[in-house]
Design a protein around this motif. Structure first.
Motif, PDB file in Angstrom:
ATOM      1  N   LEU A 264      33.077  29.427  54.745  1.00  0.00           N
ATOM      2  CA  LEU A 264      32.525  30.761  54.456  1.00  0.00           C
ATOM      3  C   LEU A 264      32.576  31.070  52.965  1.00  0.00           C
ATOM      4  N   MET A 265      33.711  30.744  52.319  1.00  0.00           N
ATOM      5  CA  MET A 265      33.906  31.095  50.910  1.00  0.00           C
ATOM      6  C   MET A 265      32.898  30.394  49.998  1.00  0.00           C
ATOM      7  N   GLY A 266      32.365  29.266  50.454  1.00  0.00           N
ATOM      8  CA  GLY A 266      31.389  28.540  49.643  1.00  0.00           C
ATOM      9  C   GLY A 266      29.956  28.945  49.937  1.00  0.00           C
TER      10      GLY A 266
ATOM     11  N   VAL B  88      28.146  39.503  50.616  1.00  0.00           N
ATOM     12  CA  VAL B  88      28.620  40.623  51.453  1.00  0.00           C
ATOM     13  C   VAL B  88      30.138  40.766  51.411  1.00  0.00           C
ATOM     14  N   TYR B  89      30.806  39.778  50.816  1.00  0.00           N
ATOM     15  CA  TYR B  89      32.277  39.746  50.871  1.00  0.00           C
ATOM     16  C   TYR B  89      32.907  41.039  50.353  1.00  0.00           C
ATOM     17  N   GLU B  90      32.532  41.446  49.144  1.00  0.00           N
ATOM     18  CA  GLU B  90      33.259  42.553  48.509  1.00  0.00           C
ATOM     19  C   GLU B  90      33.014  43.889  49.202  1.00  0.00           C
TER      20      GLU B  90
ATOM     21  N   LEU C  14      45.388  36.692  34.591  1.00  0.00           N
ATOM     22  CA  LEU C  14      44.734  35.597  35.308  1.00  0.00           C
ATOM     23  C   LEU C  14      44.663  35.969  36.779  1.00  0.00           C
ATOM     24  N   ASP C  15      43.456  35.869  37.358  1.00  0.00           N
ATOM     25  CA  ASP C  15      43.234  36.185  38.770  1.00  0.00           C
ATOM     26  C   ASP C  15      42.888  34.867  39.476  1.00  0.00           C
ATOM     27  N   VAL C  16      43.873  34.315  40.170  1.00  0.00           N
ATOM     28  CA  VAL C  16      43.713  33.009  40.818  1.00  0.00           C
ATOM     29  C   VAL C  16      42.993  33.201  42.152  1.00  0.00           C
TER      30      VAL C  16
ATOM     31  N   CYS D 289      39.785  34.296  42.459  1.00  0.00           N
ATOM     32  CA  CYS D 289      39.286  35.664  42.200  1.00  0.00           C
ATOM     33  C   CYS D 289      38.126  36.048  43.093  1.00  0.00           C
ATOM     34  N   GLY D 290      37.508  35.085  43.800  1.00  0.00           N
ATOM     35  CA  GLY D 290      36.350  35.405  44.642  1.00  0.00           C
ATOM     36  C   GLY D 290      35.246  36.024  43.798  1.00  0.00           C
ATOM     37  N   PRO D 291      34.589  37.077  44.314  1.00  0.00           N
ATOM     38  CA  PRO D 291      33.475  37.691  43.571  1.00  0.00           C
ATOM     39  C   PRO D 291      33.944  38.669  42.499  1.00  0.00           C
ATOM     40  N   GLY D 292      35.193  38.544  42.067  1.00  0.00           N
ATOM     41  CA  GLY D 292      35.686  39.355  40.943  1.00  0.00           C
ATOM     42  C   GLY D 292      35.982  40.797  41.306  1.00  0.00           C
ATOM     43  N   ASN D 293      36.388  41.019  42.555  1.00  0.00           N
ATOM     44  CA  ASN D 293      36.540  42.410  42.988  1.00  0.00           C
ATOM     45  C   ASN D 293      37.724  43.149  42.371  1.00  0.00           C
ATOM     46  N   TYR D 294      38.587  42.465  41.628  1.00  0.00           N
ATOM     47  CA  TYR D 294      39.661  43.161  40.893  1.00  0.00           C
ATOM     48  C   TYR D 294      39.432  43.127  39.380  1.00  0.00           C
ATOM     49  N   SER D 295      38.344  42.505  38.953  1.00  0.00           N
ATOM     50  CA  SER D 295      38.195  42.287  37.510  1.00  0.00           C
ATOM     51  C   SER D 295      37.974  43.582  36.736  1.00  0.00           C
TER      52      SER D 295
ATOM     53  N   VAL E  29      39.657  32.751  38.115  1.00  0.00           N
ATOM     54  CA  VAL E  29      39.433  31.326  38.415  1.00  0.00           C
ATOM     55  C   VAL E  29      39.231  31.171  39.916  1.00  0.00           C
ATOM     56  N   ASP E  30      38.252  30.365  40.273  1.00  0.00           N
ATOM     57  CA  ASP E  30      37.949  30.136  41.692  1.00  0.00           C
ATOM     58  C   ASP E  30      37.241  28.793  41.790  1.00  0.00           C
ATOM     59  N   PHE E  31      37.319  28.151  42.967  1.00  0.00           N
ATOM     60  CA  PHE E  31      36.588  26.886  43.055  1.00  0.00           C
ATOM     61  C   PHE E  31      35.248  27.007  43.757  1.00  0.00           C
ATOM     62  N   SER E  32      34.894  28.206  44.194  1.00  0.00           N
ATOM     63  CA  SER E  32      33.590  28.384  44.834  1.00  0.00           C
ATOM     64  C   SER E  32      32.548  28.826  43.805  1.00  0.00           C
ATOM     65  N   SER E  33      31.519  27.991  43.611  1.00  0.00           N
ATOM     66  CA  SER E  33      30.449  28.358  42.666  1.00  0.00           C
ATOM     67  C   SER E  33      29.730  29.610  43.143  1.00  0.00           C
TER      68      SER E  33
ATOM     69  N   ARG F 262      35.618  27.914  36.683  1.00  0.00           N
ATOM     70  CA  ARG F 262      35.711  27.199  37.955  1.00  0.00           C
ATOM     71  C   ARG F 262      36.912  26.273  37.901  1.00  0.00           C
ATOM     72  N   GLY F 263      37.770  26.350  38.905  1.00  0.00           N
ATOM     73  CA  GLY F 263      38.952  25.497  38.887  1.00  0.00           C
ATOM     74  C   GLY F 263      39.702  25.579  40.198  1.00  0.00           C
ATOM     75  N   ASP F 264      40.637  24.662  40.347  1.00  0.00           N
ATOM     76  CA  ASP F 264      41.453  24.579  41.559  1.00  0.00           C
ATOM     77  C   ASP F 264      42.800  25.247  41.287  1.00  0.00           C
ATOM     78  N   ALA F 265      43.190  26.118  42.200  1.00  0.00           N
ATOM     79  CA  ALA F 265      44.452  26.849  42.051  1.00  0.00           C
ATOM     80  C   ALA F 265      45.662  25.914  42.005  1.00  0.00           C
ATOM     81  N   HIS F 266      45.515  24.685  42.503  1.00  0.00           N
ATOM     82  CA  HIS F 266      46.639  23.737  42.487  1.00  0.00           C
ATOM     83  C   HIS F 266      46.854  23.122  41.110  1.00  0.00           C
TER      84      HIS F 266
ATOM     85  N   TYR G 241      46.383  32.354  52.022  1.00  0.00           N
ATOM     86  CA  TYR G 241      46.335  31.992  53.450  1.00  0.00           C
ATOM     87  C   TYR G 241      45.144  31.117  53.807  1.00  0.00           C
ATOM     88  N   LEU G 242      44.225  30.953  52.851  1.00  0.00           N
ATOM     89  CA  LEU G 242      43.067  30.085  53.091  1.00  0.00           C
ATOM     90  C   LEU G 242      43.285  28.678  52.554  1.00  0.00           C
ATOM     91  N   ILE G 243      44.313  28.541  51.725  1.00  0.00           N
ATOM     92  CA  ILE G 243      44.504  27.294  50.987  1.00  0.00           C
ATOM     93  C   ILE G 243      45.411  26.380  51.797  1.00  0.00           C
ATOM     94  N   PRO G 244      44.948  25.193  52.137  1.00  0.00           N
ATOM     95  CA  PRO G 244      45.721  24.327  53.040  1.00  0.00           C
ATOM     96  C   PRO G 244      47.121  23.994  52.521  1.00  0.00           C
TER      97      PRO G 244
HETATM   98  C1  LIG Z   1      39.114  35.722  50.553  1.00  0.00           C
HETATM   99  S1  LIG Z   1      38.667  35.313  48.913  1.00  0.00           S
HETATM  100  C2  LIG Z   1      39.703  36.386  47.947  1.00  0.00           C
HETATM  101  C3  LIG Z   1      38.972  36.933  46.767  1.00  0.00           C
HETATM  102  C4  LIG Z   1      39.745  37.994  45.993  1.00  0.00           C
HETATM  103  N1  LIG Z   1      40.930  37.424  45.356  1.00  0.00           N
HETATM  104  C5  LIG Z   1      40.155  39.166  46.853  1.00  0.00           C
HETATM  105  O1  LIG Z   1      41.295  39.624  46.737  1.00  0.00           O
HETATM  106  O2  LIG Z   1      39.345  39.664  47.614  1.00  0.00           O
HETATM  107  C6  LIG Z   1      39.480  33.774  48.727  1.00  0.00           C
HETATM  108  C7  LIG Z   1      38.996  32.975  47.536  1.00  0.00           C
HETATM  109  O3  LIG Z   1      39.864  31.859  47.365  1.00  0.00           O
HETATM  110  C8  LIG Z   1      39.087  30.815  46.828  1.00  0.00           C
HETATM  111  N2  LIG Z   1      39.834  29.565  46.949  1.00  0.00           N
HETATM  112  C9  LIG Z   1      40.267  28.968  48.086  1.00  0.00           C
HETATM  113  N3  LIG Z   1      40.949  27.848  47.795  1.00  0.00           N
HETATM  114  C10 LIG Z   1      40.958  27.746  46.433  1.00  0.00           C
HETATM  115  C11 LIG Z   1      41.513  26.801  45.523  1.00  0.00           C
HETATM  116  N4  LIG Z   1      42.207  25.741  45.944  1.00  0.00           N
HETATM  117  N5  LIG Z   1      41.334  26.990  44.194  1.00  0.00           N
HETATM  118  C12 LIG Z   1      40.632  28.057  43.747  1.00  0.00           C
HETATM  119  N6  LIG Z   1      40.077  28.987  44.565  1.00  0.00           N
HETATM  120  C13 LIG Z   1      40.241  28.839  45.887  1.00  0.00           C
HETATM  121  C14 LIG Z   1      37.812  30.878  47.644  1.00  0.00           C
HETATM  122  O4  LIG Z   1      36.752  30.204  47.024  1.00  0.00           O
HETATM  123  C15 LIG Z   1      37.609  32.399  47.727  1.00  0.00           C
HETATM  124  O5  LIG Z   1      36.770  32.854  46.690  1.00  0.00           O
END
Ligand SMILES: C[S@@+](CC[C@H](N)C(=O)[O-])C[C@H]1O[C@@H](n2cnc3c(N)ncnc32)[C@H](O)[C@@H]1O
Length: 216
Positions: A8-10, A17-19, A57-59, A61-67, A83-87, A106-110, A129-132
């Motif tokens: 979904l996030m991608g 519609v997320y925000e 730094l907002d790790v 950040c999704g669609p920037g809803n806190y920016s 920073v987010d990994f979803s283009s 664009r980057g990976d939170a890890h 909670y979405l990150i494995p």
């Molecule tokens: C539910 S959204 C949250 C967006 C925003 N932070 C908020 O509070 O609404 C989760 C975001 O985590 C991102 N995400 C998931 N795994 C990630 C990772 N390993 N590195 C960077 N972003 C990641 C997704 O692409 C998605 O934009």
């Protein structure tokens, strides 16, 4: 294999519609009918908007809803970086939340693409909670936090989930992880953070922690 939530996030339609639709509904859902999460979220936004010369730094950040909130009070050299990994999410952020002090990467939170001790405020909201493999992300957040700086997390917690029929099943199917009551706190402690405080809002938790100030 990607979970439903990760797919979904991608998705560009979901990121549109997320925000406005998904996140407000989800935020309410965390309080299981109460308003604690919505109330805390409002307080957090005004805390983030306080005046200051800070790097934020907002790790994930999704669609920037806190920016906008996080950038509003910035002064001097202050900057907000999301920073987010979803283009798809980042494209939405660049459309909806722009400003001289706002940028997205664009980057990976890890493996956050920043030097140690770089940011005064490091957020990760509604994403762990979405990150494995989420706990190493907390180590990364602690690493890039400047001495005296803060980490703020919003995520799930198992505190009262037993009372919600089917919640574990839903979590399993969707791929959402529900954290143990002390899991986030213990990891931040182990990463050297201090003043680790937790506020539980139903099945959500806000955690605030500080990195010790290195000044004598
Ligand atoms: C539910 S959204 C949250 C967006 C925003 N932070 C908020 O509070 O609404 C989760 C975001 O985590 C991102 N995400 C998931 N795994 C990630 C990772 N390993 N590195 C960077 N972003 C990641 C997704 O692409 C998605 O934009």
């Amino acid at each position: 294999m990607a979970t439903i939530a990760q797919r979904l996030m991608g998705n560009p339609v979901f990121s549109q519609v997320y925000e406005r639709a998904w996140r407000p509904l989800f935020t309410r859902g965390f309080s299981l009918g109460g308003t604690q999460t919505v109330d805390y979220d409002r307080a957090l936004r005004s805390y983030l908007a306080r005046d200051g010369d800070r790097f934020v730094l907002d790790v994930a950040c999704g669609p920037g809803n806190y920016s906008d909130d996080a950038a509003r009070g910035l002064r001097g050299d202050g900057r907000y970086i999301g920073v987010d990994f979803s283009s798809a999410m980042l494209a939405q952020a660049r459309r909806d939340h722009r400003g001289d002090r706002i940028s997205y990467v664009r980057g990976d939170a890890h493996a956050l693409p920043f030097a140690d001790d770089s940011f005064h405020t490091v957020l990760c909201l509604a994403a762990l909670y979405l990150i494995p493999d989420p706990l190493p992300v907390l180590d990364e957040m602690a690493r890039v936090t400047a001495p005296g700086g803060e980490v703020i997390v919003f995520t799930t917690v198992r505190a009262s989930i037993a009372a919600v029929p089917g919640a574990d099943l839903l979590a399993g199917v969707s791929g959402l992880r529900v954290f143990g009551r002390r899991e986030i706190l213990d990891r931040l402690d182990a990463a050297g953070m201090t003043h680790v405080e937790q506020t539980v809002t139903g099945i959500g938790q806000y955690v605030h922690a500080r990195k010790p100030d290195s000044r004598p």
